[in-house]
Enzyme design. Structure first.
Site, mmCIF file in Angstrom:
data_model
loop_
_atom_site.group_PDB
_atom_site.id
_atom_site.type_symbol
_atom_site.label_atom_id
_atom_site.label_comp_id
_atom_site.label_asym_id
_atom_site.label_seq_id
_atom_site.Cartn_x
_atom_site.Cartn_y
_atom_site.Cartn_z
ATOM 1 N N HIS A 1 -2.062 14.335 -37.288
ATOM 2 C CA HIS A 1 -1.302 13.384 -37.837
ATOM 3 C C HIS A 1 -0.200 13.428 -37.142
ATOM 4 C CE1 HIS A 1 0.392 11.027 -41.300
ATOM 5 N NE2 HIS A 1 1.428 11.462 -40.905
ATOM 6 N N GLU A 2 0.631 14.241 -37.111
ATOM 7 C CA GLU A 2 1.906 14.525 -36.574
ATOM 8 C C GLU A 2 1.611 13.970 -34.835
ATOM 9 O OE1 GLU A 2 4.615 14.303 -38.146
ATOM 10 O OE2 GLU A 2 3.546 14.765 -40.220
#
Length: 192
Positions: A10-11
């Site tokens: 996600h990051e």
């Protein structure tokens, strides 16, 4: 804090230029935000970004979509719920297996979106196809984890795929699967 592989992905998605899926300007057609259950001061996590790309379908299983209880005042109640339109594309028949967001890894639409984004830089950029998932067993005291009956992660993975168990009572898309209950990690498999 990064508690699973999907959080790291996600990051990395942010670093590659992806926004939160629930920030799309068309979000309200697909998801209801329960503002009364959003922690004060965290409302900005649900703000819409008007200039965001909506050329691909809304994806409740995007690794970039927050989970149903993100920033909840009361964790037993959702901050977001999917509307019927969010379950289109063949997902409605198995909707009970899906929860908003995932922390396993990229969805196929995430991979396709990244390929679209970077195709302007590399004209041959295409997304591989998601080909399922695997369970990688972790060791405990130098040995592969087994349950009290001697069954390892492979048995749990097989039972999940056959629909016989509910992944330790956790949502199907959360990345927390039965093999992980004892010491395994669910990973995606992509075509070469």
């Amino acid at each position: 804090m990064c508690l699973c592989v999907g959080t790291v992905i996600h990051e990395l998605g942010h670093a590659l230029g992806m926004n939160h899926e629930q920030s799309r300007p068309d979000r309200d057609q697909y998801v209801t935000v329960h503002w009364n259950n959003v922690r004060p001061g965290k409302e900005d996590n649900f703000e819409l970004i008007e200039e965001m790309d909506t050329s691909r379908p809304y994806d409740i299983l995007s690794v970039m979509h927050y989970g149903r209880n993100a920033f909840a005042v009361n964790e037993s109640e959702p901050t977001m719920t999917a509307k019927p339109a969010a379950l289109s594309g063949g997902r409605a028949s198995s909707a009970e297996k899906f929860d908003i967001g995932n922390r396993i890894g990229l969805s196929q639409m995430d991979a396709d979106q990244l390929a679209d984004h970077y195709r302007s830089e590399v004209s041959t950029c295409t997304a591989n196809k998601l080909g399922g998932s695997t369970c990688t067993e972790m060791e405990k005291d130098g040995k592969a984890w087994v349950d009290p009956h001697g069954q390892g992660c492979a048995i749990y993975l097989q039972m999940q795929e056959e629909g016989q168990i509910e992944s330790c009572g956790r949502p199907f898309a959360s990345g927390r699967y039965c093999c992980e209950c004892g010491g395994g990690l669910r990973l995606q498999a992509w075509s070469p």
